[in-house]
Write an enzyme that holds these catalytic residues in place. Structure first.
Site, PDB file in Angstrom:
ATOM      1  N   LYS A 248      -3.663 -10.959  -6.231  1.00  0.00           N
ATOM      2  CA  LYS A 248      -4.993 -11.207  -5.665  1.00  0.00           C
ATOM      3  C   LYS A 248      -6.030 -10.225  -6.213  1.00  0.00           C
ATOM      4  O   LYS A 248      -5.684  -9.091  -6.572  1.00  0.00           O
ATOM      5  CB  LYS A 248      -4.950 -11.179  -4.135  1.00  0.00           C
ATOM      6  CG  LYS A 248      -4.987  -9.820  -3.507  1.00  0.00           C
ATOM      7  CD  LYS A 248      -5.479  -9.892  -2.056  1.00  0.00           C
ATOM      8  CE  LYS A 248      -5.674  -8.469  -1.551  1.00  0.00           C
ATOM      9  NZ  LYS A 248      -6.559  -8.325  -0.434  1.00  0.00           N
TER      10      LYS A 248
ATOM     11  N   LYS B 299       0.825  -1.220   0.000  1.00  0.00           N
ATOM     12  CA  LYS B 299       0.000   0.000   0.000  1.00  0.00           C
ATOM     13  C   LYS B 299       0.853   1.261   0.000  1.00  0.00           C
ATOM     14  O   LYS B 299       0.432   2.285  -0.513  1.00  0.00           O
ATOM     15  CB  LYS B 299      -1.001  -0.023   1.151  1.00  0.00           C
ATOM     16  CG  LYS B 299      -2.048  -1.107   0.947  1.00  0.00           C
ATOM     17  CD  LYS B 299      -3.403  -0.809   1.534  1.00  0.00           C
ATOM     18  CE  LYS B 299      -4.409  -1.811   0.965  1.00  0.00           C
ATOM     19  NZ  LYS B 299      -5.693  -1.833   1.613  1.00  0.00           N
TER      20      LYS B 299
ATOM     21  N   LYS C 115     -10.670  -5.086  -4.107  1.00  0.00           N
ATOM     22  CA  LYS C 115     -11.769  -4.154  -4.388  1.00  0.00           C
ATOM     23  C   LYS C 115     -11.264  -2.800  -4.854  1.00  0.00           C
ATOM     24  O   LYS C 115     -11.985  -2.061  -5.509  1.00  0.00           O
ATOM     25  CB  LYS C 115     -12.730  -4.045  -3.190  1.00  0.00           C
ATOM     26  CG  LYS C 115     -12.150  -3.561  -1.892  1.00  0.00           C
ATOM     27  CD  LYS C 115     -13.269  -3.368  -0.873  1.00  0.00           C
ATOM     28  CE  LYS C 115     -13.209  -4.331   0.295  1.00  0.00           C
ATOM     29  NZ  LYS C 115     -12.066  -4.165   1.190  1.00  0.00           N
TER      30      LYS C 115
HETATM   31  N1  AQP Z   1      -8.792 -11.983  -3.445  1.00  0.00           N
HETATM   32  C1  AQP Z   1      -9.180 -12.457  -2.287  1.00  0.00           C
HETATM   33  N2  AQP Z   1      -9.368 -13.772  -2.110  1.00  0.00           N
HETATM   34  C2  AQP Z   1      -9.777 -14.260  -0.910  1.00  0.00           C
HETATM   35  N3  AQP Z   1     -10.046 -13.474   0.169  1.00  0.00           N
HETATM   36  C3  AQP Z   1      -9.876 -12.152   0.033  1.00  0.00           C
HETATM   37  N4  AQP Z   1     -10.041 -11.102   0.878  1.00  0.00           N
HETATM   38  C4  AQP Z   1      -9.736  -9.960   0.243  1.00  0.00           C
HETATM   39  N5  AQP Z   1      -9.365 -10.216  -1.022  1.00  0.00           N
HETATM   40  C5  AQP Z   1      -9.426 -11.569  -1.200  1.00  0.00           C
HETATM   41  C6  AQP Z   1     -10.497 -11.241   2.233  1.00  0.00           C
HETATM   42  O1  AQP Z   1     -11.603 -10.362   2.405  1.00  0.00           O
HETATM   43  C7  AQP Z   1     -11.616  -9.919   3.772  1.00  0.00           C
HETATM   44  C8  AQP Z   1     -11.832  -8.437   3.840  1.00  0.00           C
HETATM   45  O2  AQP Z   1     -10.753  -7.741   3.320  1.00  0.00           O
HETATM   46  P1  AQP Z   1     -10.558  -6.213   3.737  1.00  0.00           P
HETATM   47  O3  AQP Z   1     -11.635  -5.396   3.225  1.00  0.00           O
HETATM   48  O4  AQP Z   1     -10.350  -6.095   5.186  1.00  0.00           O
HETATM   49  O5  AQP Z   1      -9.201  -5.844   3.077  1.00  0.00           O
HETATM   50  P2  AQP Z   1      -8.285  -6.497   2.048  1.00  0.00           P
HETATM   51  O6  AQP Z   1      -7.830  -7.842   2.490  1.00  0.00           O
HETATM   52  O7  AQP Z   1      -7.207  -5.480   1.805  1.00  0.00           O
HETATM   53  O8  AQP Z   1      -9.261  -6.664   0.789  1.00  0.00           O
HETATM   54  P3  AQP Z   1      -9.223  -5.931  -0.583  1.00  0.00           P
HETATM   55  O9  AQP Z   1     -10.404  -6.388  -1.365  1.00  0.00           O
HETATM   56  O10 AQP Z   1      -7.890  -6.122  -1.233  1.00  0.00           O
HETATM   57  O11 AQP Z   1      -9.436  -4.421  -0.174  1.00  0.00           O
HETATM   58  P4  AQP Z   1      -8.579  -3.143  -0.508  1.00  0.00           P
HETATM   59  O12 AQP Z   1      -8.476  -3.136  -2.010  1.00  0.00           O
HETATM   60  O13 AQP Z   1      -9.370  -1.996   0.024  1.00  0.00           O
HETATM   61  O14 AQP Z   1      -7.265  -3.304   0.178  1.00  0.00           O
HETATM   62  C9  AQP Z   1     -10.323 -10.387   4.413  1.00  0.00           C
HETATM   63  O15 AQP Z   1     -10.600 -11.529   5.189  1.00  0.00           O
HETATM   64  C10 AQP Z   1      -9.469 -10.745   3.241  1.00  0.00           C
HETATM   65  O16 AQP Z   1      -8.539 -11.758   3.558  1.00  0.00           O
END
Ligand code: AQP
Length: 331
Positions: A195, A113, A198
């Protein structure tokens, strides 16, 4: 016997993807009967990267409606917004004093990040894992159901719990990550070694839970694969392997079953089948989310009772922590 405790959360930092659904929320639903569950909307984590305030507020409620639409039952689990329970920030402060800058600066998510938001490498971004440790430890959670990307953060929460317990006496339950197979790491449709996220800038890389059937099918059609036209999972075929994982997770079948089903078929038919398997599950969730969002009074009641429940549990742990560290609590 008391039920074991589960804590997990998702940030309202964008439209949720099928990665968030398969890696987290779908598993939460399966656990709500067996465990004492606390599920939050992690809006305090979300502001570690820049958010539009009005959008953040709107997404927070949308996420609560989504939790319910996916099958979380507010009678069985506490659903609440993180910032409505002040103990998260309070415990985070105490844990900050036993967390080391060195270990936090080595976290993969912080490094990723920091690169992605080079103009805004703030203290909160670095402190993200300590706030997450506070989230988990406040509820004395045994298990934290997350996707594979969050394993490192649950490990820091374990380290901090053990460090605190060693220094001040037994206080926290040491949590364990619960990473269920089949959906633990869903990858980008455009860069299948990365991965799915969002906040990916390329909308074709992610399937959002808000995407309509045509969009889902179009995005899968454009998904990056290889050119040998054999539907089989292997390390040198990350695109097809990812699509097979997604298909199996949505259909509830094994990899061997899926490979058998598509043997001799071309990528075009396979991609269409993957798209349909996803759309069949997410379309009814969208309709239910929309219905719930029209009833703000109900959503408000769910959040109020969830926050009350979370507050009571969090207050109990924080009082214990304040006593242990020697804070004067005279009034
Ligand atoms: N690609 C993925 N596959 C499986 N699990 C996933 N998680 C996120 N991406 C995947 C799981 O979703 C939960 C919530 O995630 P978060 O919102 O706390 O943050 P994150 O892990 O940083 O998810 P994102 O989608 O990548 O968000 P941004 O883009 O905002 O950083 C967690 O349990 C995560 O493991």
């Amino acid at each position: 016997m008391d039920k074991k405790v589960i804590y997990s959360a998702v940030q309202p930092s964008g439209n949720l993807t099928i990665g968030n659904y398969l890696g987290a929320i779908r598993n939460w639903v399966r656990m709500q009967d067996e465990y004492d569950c606390f599920y939050a909307v992690a809006n305090m984590h979300a502001i570690t990267v820049k958010q539009d305030p009005a959008e953040l507020r709107r997404r927070t409620l949308e996420l609560v409606a989504l939790y319910l639409a996916c099958g979380l039952d507010p009678e069985k689990c506490a659903l609440y917004v993180q910032s409505n329970v002040p103990q998260h920030a309070e415990l985070c402060w105490v844990l900050n004093t036993i967390a080391y800058v060195g270990e936090l600066s080595r976290m993969t998510q912080f490094k990723d990040k920091s690169q992605k938001h080079a103009e805004n490498i703030n203290m909160g971004l670095m402190d993200y894992p300590v706030l997450m440790a506070a989230d988990i430890l406040l509820y004395q959670a045994q298990y934290v159901p997350v996707g594979a990307d969050q394993k490192q953060h649950v490990e820091i929460a374990r380290d901090l719990a053990i460090r605190f317990n060693n220094r001040f006496g037994d206080t926290f339950t040491v949590p364990e990550p619960l990473i269920l197979k089949g959906g633990a790491k869903i990858c980008s449709l455009q860069e299948p070694t990365k991965k799915m996220s969002k906040s990916d800038e390329n909308p074709n890389a992610s399937i959002y839970l808000t995407d309509d059937r045509d969009t889902v099918i179009r995005k899968f059609k454009r998904a990056v694969t290889d050119s040998d036209n054999v539907v089989k999972a292997s390390e040198d075929k990350p695109g097809i392997t990812n699509l097979l994982n997604i298909y199996c997770a949505f259909k509830g079948c094994s990899l061997e079953e899926a490979e058998g089903e598509f043997a001799g078929m071309g990528y075009g038919d396979f991609k269409l089948a993957v798209g349909e398997s996803v759309a069949d599950v997410i379309t009814p969730v969208q309709a239910e989310q929309k219905r719930l969002l029209a009833d703000k009074t109900y959503l408000g009641e769910v959040l109020k009772s969830g926050a009350d429940r979370a507050y009571k549990a969090a207050r109990r742990t924080l009082s214990k922590v304040y006593r242990k560290v020697g804070f004067y609590e005279g009034n």
